[in-house]
Design a protein around this motif. Structure first.
Motif, PDB file in Angstrom:
ATOM      1  N   ASN A 176     -20.121  37.849  79.576  1.00 16.67           N
ATOM      2  CA  ASN A 176     -20.100  38.794  80.409  1.00 16.67           C
ATOM      3  C   ASN A 176     -19.626  40.429  79.807  1.00 16.67           C
ATOM      4  O   ASN A 176     -20.392  41.168  79.959  1.00 16.67           O
ATOM      5  CB  ASN A 176     -18.933  38.343  81.242  1.00 16.67           C
ATOM      6  CG  ASN A 176     -18.423  39.428  82.424  1.00 16.67           C
ATOM      7  OD1 ASN A 176     -17.932  40.546  82.292  1.00 16.67           O
ATOM      8  ND2 ASN A 176     -18.937  39.083  83.604  1.00 16.67           N
ATOM      9  N   HIS A 217      -6.922  47.172  85.472  1.00 18.55           N
ATOM     10  CA  HIS A 217      -6.716  45.697  86.109  1.00 18.55           C
ATOM     11  C   HIS A 217      -5.433  45.238  86.395  1.00 18.55           C
ATOM     12  O   HIS A 217      -4.422  45.693  85.720  1.00 18.55           O
ATOM     13  CB  HIS A 217      -7.197  44.730  84.727  1.00 18.55           C
ATOM     14  CG  HIS A 217      -8.686  45.080  84.326  1.00 18.55           C
ATOM     15  ND1 HIS A 217      -9.696  44.855  85.179  1.00 18.55           N
ATOM     16  CD2 HIS A 217      -9.249  45.347  83.276  1.00 18.55           C
ATOM     17  CE1 HIS A 217     -10.859  44.943  84.562  1.00 18.55           C
ATOM     18  NE2 HIS A 217     -10.557  45.126  83.377  1.00 18.55           N
ATOM     19  N   GLN A 218      -5.469  44.540  87.467  1.00 15.51           N
ATOM     20  CA  GLN A 218      -3.953  43.780  87.550  1.00 15.51           C
ATOM     21  C   GLN A 218      -3.411  42.810  86.583  1.00 15.51           C
ATOM     22  O   GLN A 218      -2.407  42.923  86.291  1.00 15.51           O
ATOM     23  CB  GLN A 218      -4.099  43.056  89.136  1.00 15.51           C
ATOM     24  CG  GLN A 218      -2.760  42.553  89.346  1.00 15.51           C
ATOM     25  CD  GLN A 218      -2.749  41.767  90.806  1.00 15.51           C
ATOM     26  OE1 GLN A 218      -3.987  41.788  91.442  1.00 15.51           O
ATOM     27  NE2 GLN A 218      -1.712  41.400  91.026  1.00 15.51           N
ATOM     28  N   THR A 256      -7.719  42.790  92.584  1.00 18.86           N
ATOM     29  CA  THR A 256      -7.209  42.061  91.277  1.00 18.86           C
ATOM     30  C   THR A 256      -8.067  42.791  90.090  1.00 18.86           C
ATOM     31  O   THR A 256      -7.194  42.817  88.999  1.00 18.86           O
ATOM     32  CB  THR A 256      -7.323  40.466  91.564  1.00 18.86           C
ATOM     33  OG1 THR A 256      -6.589  40.325  92.695  1.00 18.86           O
ATOM     34  CG2 THR A 256      -6.951  40.010  90.208  1.00 18.86           C
ATOM     35  N   LEU A 257      -9.258  43.010  90.379  1.00 23.05           N
ATOM     36  CA  LEU A 257      -9.905  43.292  88.991  1.00 23.05           C
ATOM     37  C   LEU A 257      -9.756  44.727  88.842  1.00 23.05           C
ATOM     38  O   LEU A 257      -9.814  45.398  87.855  1.00 23.05           O
ATOM     39  CB  LEU A 257     -11.385  43.168  89.234  1.00 23.05           C
ATOM     40  CG  LEU A 257     -11.847  41.580  89.107  1.00 23.05           C
ATOM     41  CD1 LEU A 257     -13.397  41.711  89.348  1.00 23.05           C
ATOM     42  CD2 LEU A 257     -11.540  41.186  87.817  1.00 23.05           C
ATOM     43  N   ASP A 258      -9.522  45.731  89.958  1.00 25.39           N
ATOM     44  CA  ASP A 258      -9.147  47.036  90.163  1.00 25.39           C
ATOM     45  C   ASP A 258      -8.258  47.762  90.923  1.00 25.39           C
ATOM     46  O   ASP A 258      -8.762  47.646  92.113  1.00 25.39           O
ATOM     47  CB  ASP A 258     -10.354  47.778  89.819  1.00 25.39           C
ATOM     48  CG  ASP A 258     -10.238  49.388  89.599  1.00 25.39           C
ATOM     49  OD1 ASP A 258      -9.304  49.773  89.104  1.00 25.39           O
ATOM     50  OD2 ASP A 258     -11.043  50.218  89.821  1.00 25.39           O
ATOM     51  N   SER A 281     -10.453  49.564  76.698  1.00 24.44           N
ATOM     52  CA  SER A 281      -9.335  49.307  77.571  1.00 24.44           C
ATOM     53  C   SER A 281      -8.246  49.829  76.899  1.00 24.44           C
ATOM     54  O   SER A 281      -7.952  50.006  75.673  1.00 24.44           O
ATOM     55  CB  SER A 281      -9.011  47.994  78.116  1.00 24.44           C
ATOM     56  OG  SER A 281      -8.586  47.053  76.609  1.00 24.44           O
ATOM     57  N   ALA A 324     -11.343  32.808  87.800  1.00 25.30           N
ATOM     58  CA  ALA A 324     -10.956  33.654  86.439  1.00 25.30           C
ATOM     59  C   ALA A 324      -9.924  32.977  85.986  1.00 25.30           C
ATOM     60  O   ALA A 324      -8.938  32.707  86.502  1.00 25.30           O
ATOM     61  CB  ALA A 324     -10.960  35.012  86.880  1.00 25.30           C
ATOM     62  N   LEU A 359     -15.025  33.486  83.486  1.00 26.46           N
ATOM     63  CA  LEU A 359     -15.314  33.534  85.019  1.00 26.46           C
ATOM     64  C   LEU A 359     -16.475  32.827  85.494  1.00 26.46           C
ATOM     65  O   LEU A 359     -17.223  32.289  84.589  1.00 26.46           O
ATOM     66  CB  LEU A 359     -15.785  35.342  84.932  1.00 26.46           C
ATOM     67  CG  LEU A 359     -15.010  36.261  84.535  1.00 26.46           C
ATOM     68  CD1 LEU A 359     -15.849  37.733  84.697  1.00 26.46           C
ATOM     69  CD2 LEU A 359     -13.731  36.579  85.095  1.00 26.46           C
ATOM     70  N   PRO A 405     -10.971  42.080  95.453  1.00 25.19           N
ATOM     71  CA  PRO A 405     -11.562  43.184  94.426  1.00 25.19           C
ATOM     72  C   PRO A 405     -10.295  43.854  93.772  1.00 25.19           C
ATOM     73  O   PRO A 405     -10.398  44.296  92.618  1.00 25.19           O
ATOM     74  CB  PRO A 405     -12.439  44.108  95.365  1.00 25.19           C
ATOM     75  CG  PRO A 405     -12.845  43.182  96.485  1.00 25.19           C
ATOM     76  CD  PRO A 405     -11.990  42.197  96.677  1.00 25.19           C
ATOM     77  N   GLU A 422     -16.743  47.314  76.737  1.00 24.73           N
ATOM     78  CA  GLU A 422     -15.419  47.705  77.625  1.00 24.73           C
ATOM     79  C   GLU A 422     -14.522  48.526  76.570  1.00 24.73           C
ATOM     80  O   GLU A 422     -14.342  48.033  75.358  1.00 24.73           O
ATOM     81  CB  GLU A 422     -14.685  46.619  78.222  1.00 24.73           C
ATOM     82  CG  GLU A 422     -13.363  47.259  78.822  1.00 24.73           C
ATOM     83  CD  GLU A 422     -12.447  46.062  79.344  1.00 24.73           C
ATOM     84  OE1 GLU A 422     -11.506  46.504  80.244  1.00 24.73           O
ATOM     85  OE2 GLU A 422     -12.652  44.863  78.846  1.00 24.73           O
TER      86      GLU A 422
END
Length: 324
Positions: free
Chosen positions: A200, A233-234, A277-279, A254, A175, A192, A275, A252
Motif C-alpha cells: 500500500n 490520521h485518527q 478515521t483515516l483523515d 508523516s 485495518a 488493510l 473516512p 508518505e
C-alpha cells in the motif's frame, strides 16, 4: 509476549523498481534520502546513521521485495531463528557475501504463509561515520510499511499470535495498526483488507510540520501526483501527505506519532470504519492511492515449507474480545 525474542525497530524496506537510476534519483532528490551505494543491481539509501533504510532492486514489476526488522541482540536472533523454524516455515540464512555487502552482522529471512511476504530479521547494521544530513526534508526515520491483504484475518493472526506484533488500533475487518514490540511507535507495520496482496505505501517520519507543507509544494512543482492529504490520521494522530514515486508506488511523509510504554500500555481502540478515521480533516484518497506494488514471491527453489504452515488460521475468540 508470546514470542521468545524482542524487536528493536523497523530497519529497512527493500523495493523492486523498473528504472533503478530514476528511482534512486527520486528518493534522493525529492524524498530526501542519502545514497550510500549505487550500482547496476542495487541502490542503498538512508535517513539515519545506518548503512541503509531503503534498498532498491531493478525488476520487471515494481513492488515490495522484503521488510527488514532489527532484533535487540544476537541472542534474540538465535531465539527467533529456532522459533520461526518451529512454526514450520523455511529459513533462509543470508549469505556471508550478501551480509558483507549490506554491512550487516547476521540475518535470516522467511515468508509469511498466504501473502508470501518476505521478512528479514537482522542484528547490527553498520553505522556510518558520516551522519545523515537532511536535505529537502528533516527525515527522522523510516516509519512504517503498510500492506493490503486478501485474507485479513489470516494475516493478522500470523503477525500477532505467531510473530509477536501488538495491535495499537483496529478497524474491524479493514485495518490493523501494529507495533513491533517493545518498540514504542504506534505502528511499524499495518495491514488493510484488499482484493489481493500488495504494497500500500512506505512511510518516512519527519521532524517538522513544515516538511509536510514544503513537501506538498515540492511535489506540485515537480509534477508529482499527490494522492492523499495533507490531513491528520485518527489512529496515530499524525499529520500526513502521500504521493507517487516513478513506478506509481505510494510514499508518505508523516509528522508526529503516538508512542506506547512497554508496560501498562493502553488497550487497542476499536475504530469506526468511516473516512474520518483515516483523515479527521476530511480529505479522501484519489483512486491511485496505494494501488501499485506487487509482493515478490519465492522462487521454486526457495519456497519449500516444513510442515503444513499454509492451512487457514482464524482469530481466536480471546483476541477478538480484547480488540472489541
Amino acid at each position: 509476549m508470546n514470542v521468545p525474542f524482542r524487536y528493536k525497530r523497523l530497519g529497512y524496506v527493500a523495493l523492486n523498481v523498473t528504472d533503478l537510476a530514476k528511482s534512486t534519483a527520486f528518493y534522493r532528490d525529492i524524498v530526501g534520502l542519502a545514497v550510500t551505494e549505487s550500482g547496476d543491481d542495487l541502490a542503498a539509501l538512508r535517513c539515519s546513521q545506518d548503512h541503509h533504510n531503503m534498498l532498491l532492486y531493478p525488476a520487471a514489476q515494481p513492488g515490495l521485495k522484503r521488510i527488514g526488522f532489527e532484533l535487540e541482540s544476537g541472542h534474540d536472533l538465535d531465539l527467533a531463528r529456532d522459533y520461526v523454524r518451529g512454526l514450520g516455515l523455511a529459513i533462509e540464512d543470508v549469505s556471508a557475501d550478501e551480509l558483507k555487502r549490506l554491512r550487516t552482522v547476521a540475518a535470516f529471512r522467511f515468508r509469511i504463509p498466504g501473502s508470501g511476504l518476505c521478512l528479514e530479521y537482522f542484528v547490527q547494521m553498520m553505522h556510518l561515520a558520516q551522519p545523515y544530513v537532511p536535505t529537502v526534508a528533516k527525515i527522522e526515520r523510516l516509519g512504517h510499511v503498510v500492506l493490503n491483504v486478501a485474507d485479513f484475518d489470516n494475516a493478522l493472526q500470523w503477525l500477532t499470535e505467531k510473530l509477536g506484533f501488538v495491535v495499537s488500533d483496529f478497524v474491524p475487518g479493514f485495518a490493523a495498526f501494529l507495533r513491533c514490540f517493545p518498540n514504542p511507535l504506534h505502528h511499524s507495520m499495518a495491514i488493510l483488507t484488499g482484493t489481493e496482496d500488495h504494497l500500500n505505501h512506505v512511510n518516512f517520519m519527519v521532524t517538522d510540520i513544515d516538511d509536510i507543507g514544503r513537501g506538498m509544494n515540492r511535489m506540485k512543482n515537480n509534477d508529482i501526483e499527490i494522492v492523499f492529504g495533507p490531513g491528520r490520521h485518527q489512529p496515530s494522530e499524525s499529520i500526513f501527505l502521500y504521493w507517487l514515486d516513478p513506478d506509481r508506488m505510494t510514499v508518505e511523509y508523516s509528522f508526529g506519532m503516538e508512542t506506547f510504554p512497554e508496560t501498562n500500555a493502553r488497550e487497542a481502540r476499536l475504530l469506526e470504519p468511516v473516512p474520518g478515521t483515516l483523515d479527521t480533516w476530511g480529505s479522501v484518497p484519489t483512486p491511485a492511492f496505494g494501488k501499485i506494488g506487487v509482493i515478490e514471491q519465492a522462487t521454486a527453489a526457495s519456497s519449500a515449507v516444513a510442515g503444513d504452515s499454509t492451512s487457514p488460521i482464524r482469530i481466536s475468540s480471546s483476541q477478538s474480545g480484547a480488540l472489541a
